[in-house]
Structure formats: structure tokens, C-alpha cells
Design an enzyme around this catalytic site. Structure first.
Site, PDB file in Angstrom:
ATOM      1  N   ASP A   1      -1.734   1.323  -3.796  1.00  0.00           N
ATOM      2  CA  ASP A   1      -2.564   0.049  -4.298  1.00  0.00           C
ATOM      3  C   ASP A   1      -3.828   0.675  -4.710  1.00  0.00           C
ATOM      4  O   ASP A   1      -4.902  -0.001  -4.952  1.00  0.00           O
ATOM      5  CB  ASP A   1      -2.552  -0.836  -3.518  1.00  0.00           C
ATOM      6  CG  ASP A   1      -3.040  -0.703  -2.312  1.00  0.00           C
ATOM      7  OD1 ASP A   1      -3.095   0.472  -1.581  1.00  0.00           O
ATOM      8  OD2 ASP A   1      -4.015  -1.606  -1.704  1.00  0.00           O
TER       9      ASP A   1
ATOM     10  N   SER B   1       0.811  -1.165  -0.158  1.00  0.00           N
ATOM     11  CA  SER B   1       0.016   0.044  -0.120  1.00  0.00           C
ATOM     12  C   SER B   1       0.875   1.283   0.045  1.00  0.00           C
ATOM     13  O   SER B   1       1.708   1.650  -1.048  1.00  0.00           O
ATOM     14  CB  SER B   1      -0.893  -0.020   1.104  1.00  0.00           C
ATOM     15  OG  SER B   1      -1.784   1.299   1.143  1.00  0.00           O
TER      16      SER B   1
HETATM   17 MG    MG Z   1      -4.029   1.126   0.036  1.00  0.00          MG
END
Ligand code: MG
Length: 451
Positions: free
Chosen positions: A241, A96
Site C-alpha cells: 500500500d 499492506s
Molecule cells: Mg503498508
């Protein structure tokens, strides 16, 4: 206590140190043993993506799973793909917003939601006991590459907004994908909605050369300048992401996640003629104010998107989300959804007016954040003492202790990793916020001194 592997956002670590091929393959074996059947796998553009994804895929196949590799896509695309195709689960290779040297492995449940903790515990048990299912030569799994997962996802997003209203509004946007996975969805979404887009860092590059992939204000200075210089209607930023989205308004102001959460929450409640909005106890009063104004009700949960999503399913909520830009739209899927967030905000701007005006309608609160030392073994007693002290007031013990007062609240949460309490206060003025935090800290300190 059982050994833990999964944190709040999957298993994460530095590549070839704690996140290495052996761990990835064994975890793939454990996940394959648990899920079986057909499993989708996707990744963000980190340099280690192919290495970690291959290792996880090997483990999955050794346990007999059929692996469907849908390539470099945002996390919500993997989640959507699992749900829409009736797969037994999914795996996303991403860390992330963490720096590029990290990577992570995150599990998706068969319904497309982030895997609940009790199922992660089952996978951890298989991993630590090495009770992997091992198939014979005829039973090992296969790997198939599937392109085209992005199309159905974006079509579904667009079917849930007033696309004609967005197209005819003639909007201009500046887009910053942080060189992450949003690069394969966001420019295409804006194109499909006839939004004129100037793009920044919207080419996938695993070293994140544009800026670190956490969409905080300090990292989005180029986006902010370009929104101002180009007179755009908004700036859009995704994390690495693309499950989260952060916005800049038409005056070039960076909007903290509570702003967009409140704007969208109010709109969703109006659109549904009432309803429940789910958000963690740490969310701003601005969200509750906006929801109440629209005739809705807020239900609070512990901090963490999976908990918010579960509570939304349980309560039949019309909307939910977190202040970090992770917004959840139940008619699409029960997970944080970057593209859905962009499309919905574009619809709101197209139908209700400039973003800056929408922002100015959301109440402003001041915040105070501080820490206080408390030995781990005293935390529970001190917190129960705090609840006792404020008996008769509106107190919420969903996650730590939250004490409401006229125009604000104080939240005390024990740190899970350090011997301390975090004290957050929100109030109408800075002075009030500081005073309320000090008052609460004084109560905590006197409780701590008690034998
Ligand atoms: Mg994320």
C-alpha cells in the site's frame, strides 16, 4: 475486557473466511455511525478489493455517510485526501504487506492520521453492540467516484523538496512497487522529477505475482540485481500500500530501514537547525547517533506508527519514523508516507552525494535477538524486578524495559500473544551483543525463579 476487532494495523483477515462481506458491511455501518459526514475510501490492488470496498461502502451509506471512492491508491493518498478536503474521515481497504489472500479495513481520522486506539474502541463498541445509526429512505448516503486524488498528493510532495536540484542531478533509479498501489504514484513521481526509472512489478496485480509485498531482502533479489547490472544510483521498493519505502544503494546493497531512517533523520535535523526526532524504543542506536551529530534530540515511544505520529504532534518534532521504512514528514502529513520518503531521499542524494557514501557515514551496530519463556501472569512482576535490578542505570520503560550501556542497549518486551519475552540487544560487536543478551536473560531467569 471489551471485545477487540482492530489490531495494530486495522482489521485484517483471510478473504471470505474471517474477512467476509458481513463483517465488512457491519464494520462499514459502525464506521459510518461514528464518522458521519463525508468519508473517503480507497484500496490497494488485491483481488478482493472491489468486494470488500463495496460492502464497507454499503454499510457507510446505510448509516448516512456520503462516500467518496478515490479508487486504487496508496494509503497516504487517502490520508492526504481526507486532511486536504476537510472530510470527516477515511477508510483504506488494504492488508499492506500480508499475502494476497488477506485483506483489511483501516480507518483514517479527520486530520489524516491513523485512527487512535480510543476511537477504534468506540467503533468496536458500536459494532459489537450493533448500535448502528440507521437512516430512513431519505437520509441514506450516496456514493461518488472521484478520480484525480493522486495529482494534488504528488504536487504537495514535490513542493516540499528541492525539485530543481533533483531534476538537474540526472539520477537513475530502479523501482519495484511489488505490484501494489505504489504503481499509481511512484513511476509518475520519478517522471515528474526527471529521474530515469527502470520499473519492476510496477503494474498493479492483486495476486502479487512478482514477489510477496513485504519489502524484505529475500523478496527484492531482482531489484538488487538490476541496480547492480544497470549501475543505477539507487533502488526503490514499496510495500503493497506504499506507505513504506525501502532502498538499495548504488553498490547494490539492501539497506535495512534503520539506515534510511538515520540518513533522513540527520538531514531533517540539519535542515531545521536542530529539533526533535521521534522513533520507537526498538530503533537502532544509529538513529540517535545521526540525530545527535546533527544537533538534534531523539524522543522514544512505544512501537507503532500511530503512537510515533501522535508524539510528533505533541512535541513539535521535525521528523519521525520506524525502522520498517515507514517515515513521517510533519510538513506534509502525520503518517507514513511512501512518496515523500522517495522524494526526500532523492533530494539528499542530489545535494549530498552517492547513497553508498551516505550509508557508510552511519554507524554500524550488531544485533542479537532471542526469546525466553515466561508465563503471562509472571511477566509484570519479572519486569518490575528487572527495573529494580538495573536501578541507577539509564533505563527506559516506555515499551517493555530498555537498559542502556556504553555503546548499546538491551530491550526486553513481553509478547502480547505468547507466554514469552523478546530480548533484543544492540552493541558495537557481535560478541558484546550476545554477551549482553545472555547477561540480561540470566537476570530474568533468576527473577522468574523467585517465588
Ligand atoms: Mg503498508
Amino acid at each position: 475486557m471489551a471485545q477487540r476487532l482492530f489490531g495494530t494495523n486495522g482489521v485484517r483477515g483471510i478473504v471470505n473466511e474471517d474477512m467476509n462481506v458481513q463483517l465488512a458491511m457491519d464494520l462499514g455501518r459502525a464506521i459510518g455511525t461514528f464518522m458521519g459526514g463525508r468519508v473517503a475510501i480507497g484500496n490497494d490492488p488485491r483481488t478482493s478489493a472491489d468486494m470488500i470496498k463495496s460492502a464497507v461502502s454499503c454499510g457507510l451509506m446505510a448509516a448516512g455517510a456520503e462516500v467518496i471512492d478515490i479508487g486504487m491508491v496508496p494509503t497516504p493518498v487517502v490520508q492526504f485526501h481526507v486532511k486536504e478536503n476537510g472530510l470527516s474521515g477515511g477508510v483504506m481497504i488494504t492488508a499492506s504487506h500480508n499475502p494476497p489472500e488477506f485483506n483489511g479495513i483501516k480507518c483514517v481520522d479527520a486530520d489524516g492520521t491513523e485512527m487512535p486506539r480510543q476511537k477504534e474502541e468506540e467503533i468496536e463498541r458500536i459494532y459489537f453492540q450493533r448500535s448502528f445509526r440507521s437512516r430512513d429512505w431519505a437520509g441514506v448516503g450516496t456514493l461518488r467516484r472521484a478520480t484525480g486524488a493522486v495529482g494534488p498528493y504528488l504536487r504537495s510532495v514535490m513542493s516540499l523538496v528541492d525539485a530543481d536540484a533533483i531534476r538537474s542531478a540526472g539520477l537513475n533509479a530502479v523501482l519495484d512497487c511489488a505490484n501494489g498501489a505504489g504503481s499509481v504514484t511512484a513511476p509518475r513521481l520519478l517522471d515528474d522529477l526527471d529521474v530515469r526509472a527502470v520499473t519492476l512489478n510496477s503494474n498493479p496485480q492483486g495476486t502479487f505475482p512478482g514477489h510477496p509485498s513485504e519489502p524484505v531482502e529475500a523478496h527484492l533479489q531482482d531489484l538488487i540485481s538490476l541496480v547492480k547490472a544497470s549501475g543505477a544510483d539507487l533502488g526503490i521498493a514499496h510495500d503493497g500500500d506504499a506507505d513504506r519505502t525501502i532502498f538499495v544503494d548504488d553498490r547494490g546493497r539492501y539497506l535495512y530501514g534503520d539506515r534510511s531512517l538515520a540518513i533522513v533523520a540527520e538531514h531533517m535535523v540539519r535542515e531545521n537547525g536542530g529539533g526533535i526526532v521521534v522513533t520507537p524504543v526498538s530503533s537502532s542506536m544509529a538513529v540517535e547517533d545521526a540525530v545527535k551529530r546533527a544537533g538534534g534530540e531523539v524522543v522514544y515511544t512505544r512501537v507503532g506508527a500511530p503512537v510515533v505520529a501522535r508524539k510528533m504532534i505533541e512535541t513539535g518534532a521535525v521528523f519521525g519514523g520506524e525502522e520498517n521504512g515507514g517515515l513521517i514528514f510533519p510538513r506534509h502529513q502525520y503518517c507514513r508516507d511512501g512518496a515523500m520518503t522517495v522524494a526526500k531521499l532523492l533530494e539528499i542524494i542530489a545535494t549530498e552525494g552517492p547513497l553508498s557514501e551516505l550509508v557508510d557515514r552511519i554507524p554500524q551496530y550488531c544485533q542479537d535477538k532471542r526469546k525466553m519463556t515466561c508465563p503471562d501472569e509472571r511477566k509484570e512482576t519479572v519486569l518490575s524486578g528487572l527495573v529494580e535490578y538495573y536501578r541507577g542505570e539509564r533505563v527506559d520503560t516506555t515499551d517493555g524495559v530498555k537498559i542502556w550501556f556504553e555503546g548499546g542497549w538491551t530491550l526486553v518486551r513481553p509478547s502480547g500473544t505468547e507466554p514469552l519475552f523478546r530480548i533484543y540487544t544492540e552493541a558495537r560487536t557481535e560478541n558484546e551483543a550476545e554477551k549482553r543478551s545472555c547477561d540480561c536473560q540470566a537476570v530474568l531467569e533468576s527473577l522468574l525463579e523467585e517465588p
